[in-house]
Design a protein around this motif. Sequence first.
Motif, PDB file in Angstrom:
ATOM      1  N   ILE A 288       1.718   1.663  -8.272  1.00 31.92           N
ATOM      2  CA  ILE A 288       1.784   0.530  -7.351  1.00 31.92           C
ATOM      3  C   ILE A 288       0.497   0.490  -6.527  1.00 31.92           C
ATOM      4  N   PRO A 289       0.182  -0.672  -5.922  1.00 27.65           N
ATOM      5  CA  PRO A 289      -0.990  -0.743  -5.047  1.00 27.65           C
ATOM      6  C   PRO A 289      -0.792   0.119  -3.795  1.00 27.65           C
ATOM      7  N   LYS A 290      -1.814   0.810  -3.382  1.00 22.11           N
ATOM      8  CA  LYS A 290      -1.735   1.663  -2.199  1.00 22.11           C
ATOM      9  C   LYS A 290      -1.503   0.849  -0.936  1.00 22.11           C
ATOM     10  N   GLU A 291      -1.971  -0.402  -0.920  1.00 26.11           N
ATOM     11  CA  GLU A 291      -1.910  -1.211   0.298  1.00 26.11           C
ATOM     12  C   GLU A 291      -0.496  -1.652   0.676  1.00 26.11           C
ATOM     13  N   VAL A 292       0.495  -1.524  -0.227  1.00 22.24           N
ATOM     14  CA  VAL A 292       1.856  -1.974   0.106  1.00 22.24           C
ATOM     15  C   VAL A 292       2.677  -0.856   0.734  1.00 22.24           C
ATOM     16  N   ILE A 293       2.103   0.326   0.874  1.00 25.92           N
ATOM     17  CA  ILE A 293       2.845   1.474   1.403  1.00 25.92           C
ATOM     18  C   ILE A 293       2.717   1.528   2.925  1.00 25.92           C
ATOM     19  N   ILE A 294       3.866   1.704   3.588  1.00 24.54           N
ATOM     20  CA  ILE A 294       3.893   1.918   5.037  1.00 24.54           C
ATOM     21  C   ILE A 294       4.082   3.413   5.271  1.00 24.54           C
ATOM     22  N   SER A 295       3.148   4.034   5.970  1.00 23.49           N
ATOM     23  CA  SER A 295       3.215   5.471   6.234  1.00 23.49           C
ATOM     24  C   SER A 295       3.431   5.720   7.719  1.00 23.49           C
ATOM     25  N   ASP A 296       4.463   6.494   8.045  1.00 17.17           N
ATOM     26  CA  ASP A 296       4.729   6.871   9.437  1.00 17.17           C
ATOM     27  C   ASP A 296       5.422   8.231   9.434  1.00 17.17           C
ATOM     28  N   GLN A 297       6.026   8.565  10.581  1.00 15.55           N
ATOM     29  CA  GLN A 297       6.662   9.877  10.693  1.00 15.55           C
ATOM     30  C   GLN A 297       7.854  10.040   9.748  1.00 15.55           C
ATOM     31  N   ARG A 298       8.378   8.948   9.266  1.00 15.83           N
ATOM     32  CA  ARG A 298       9.510   9.007   8.339  1.00 15.83           C
ATOM     33  C   ARG A 298       9.069   9.250   6.904  1.00 15.83           C
ATOM     34  N   GLY A 299       7.769   9.108   6.642  1.00 14.67           N
ATOM     35  CA  GLY A 299       7.244   9.291   5.296  1.00 14.67           C
ATOM     36  C   GLY A 299       6.583   8.026   4.788  1.00 14.67           C
ATOM     37  N   LYS A 300       6.548   7.883   3.473  1.00 16.01           N
ATOM     38  CA  LYS A 300       5.944   6.712   2.841  1.00 16.01           C
ATOM     39  C   LYS A 300       7.062   5.768   2.403  1.00 16.01           C
ATOM     40  N   ARG A 301       6.941   4.486   2.839  1.00 17.48           N
ATOM     41  CA  ARG A 301       8.011   3.531   2.585  1.00 17.48           C
ATOM     42  C   ARG A 301       7.459   2.272   1.942  1.00 17.48           C
ATOM     43  N   VAL A 302       8.294   1.663   1.086  1.00 16.22           N
ATOM     44  CA  VAL A 302       8.019   0.344   0.526  1.00 16.22           C
ATOM     45  C   VAL A 302       9.328  -0.451   0.548  1.00 16.22           C
TER      46      VAL A 302
END
Length: 355
Positions: A288-302
């Motif tokens: 998948i494209p790297k730009e669609v990933i949301i990264s925070d304290q919970r981990g990596k989310r899509v």
Amino acid sequence: MRLVKTQLRYITLCATIAICACNSGEEESPNIDIAAPVSVEQITTGSLSRFTITTGNATAEKVIKLNAQIGGTYILKNHPSYKRPFKLGDRVKAGQPFVEIQDQEYVNGIGLEAAKMNLELTQQEYDKQKSVFDKGGVTVRELKNSELSLTRARNELESAEIRLAKMKINIPISGTIVELPQYTSGSQIQQGDPLVTIMDYSRMYVDVSLPENTMMDIQTGQKVQITNYSLPDDTLSGSITELSPAIDINTRTYLAKVRFNNPNLLIRPGMFVKTLIKINQKNDIVVIPKEVIISDQRGKRVFVVQENTAFERIIETGMENDDMIEVISGLEENERLVTKGFETLRDRSKVKVLQ
């Protein structure tokens, strides 16, 4: 006083009615969940490659510098194709006459004609001695001495011809003239003076420094892509031909030599080039494209979409390059991945998929 109390009761009653009306309106107002517009892509499997990028200076595979082996009068020949004296930047072919150095005193000192005559006489003497030897008229020693004289005469003639050849310089390799000192034709030059530098840069090499952590992934014969910053659309293919086993303790890198063909001569000697070396590749993986990933304290989310509802997915990732990343877990093939509009979504948000 009674009038004032009556007015206060009236005002209180009106306020109570107004508050009740407001509360009643809030209870009857429907709870509207607005659908967020999003763009989606179907998740498919593919391949992913990881490269290491290095830079270096391109160098011609063949470079020859000619110096004058004798002193004398400098005569520059004409280029056979252009019918004028050779010039800087000319393409040349091996064997073309290039420069003649004239010195009659040098020629006389060689004694070429005398060497030829001496060889002819010693050959006749040897043939005579051998004929007599076959009849028993001379000893083996006498025949060997005659043979030795013949060998010396041959060597003297060969040396004379070699010395004479130093006066005429031919182009040694096919390539391009990259250095041509300016001498006036007919002027005197000295032994050792530079005459020309010729490069054949149809095949080139570049020395690159590779990071230590790639040493186990790179080997000789590995393919390399070569580009120049001024020619970004022209990519050449090469390979690693040599690898150093030693790590530089200061830079934590090791040296490699990359060779490549340059048939159209797009890359010039000394140009700064970029090399892309593939160090790993995976096939049939979820990418998948790297730009669609949301990264925070919970981990990596899509987010994925099912029946106009966005569902949050926690994913685990693997190999990546500049733009794409491998998803090890959390997504399945054929799911619809939100690629635009995901920034404001929450789990189970209503969405409208844009076509």
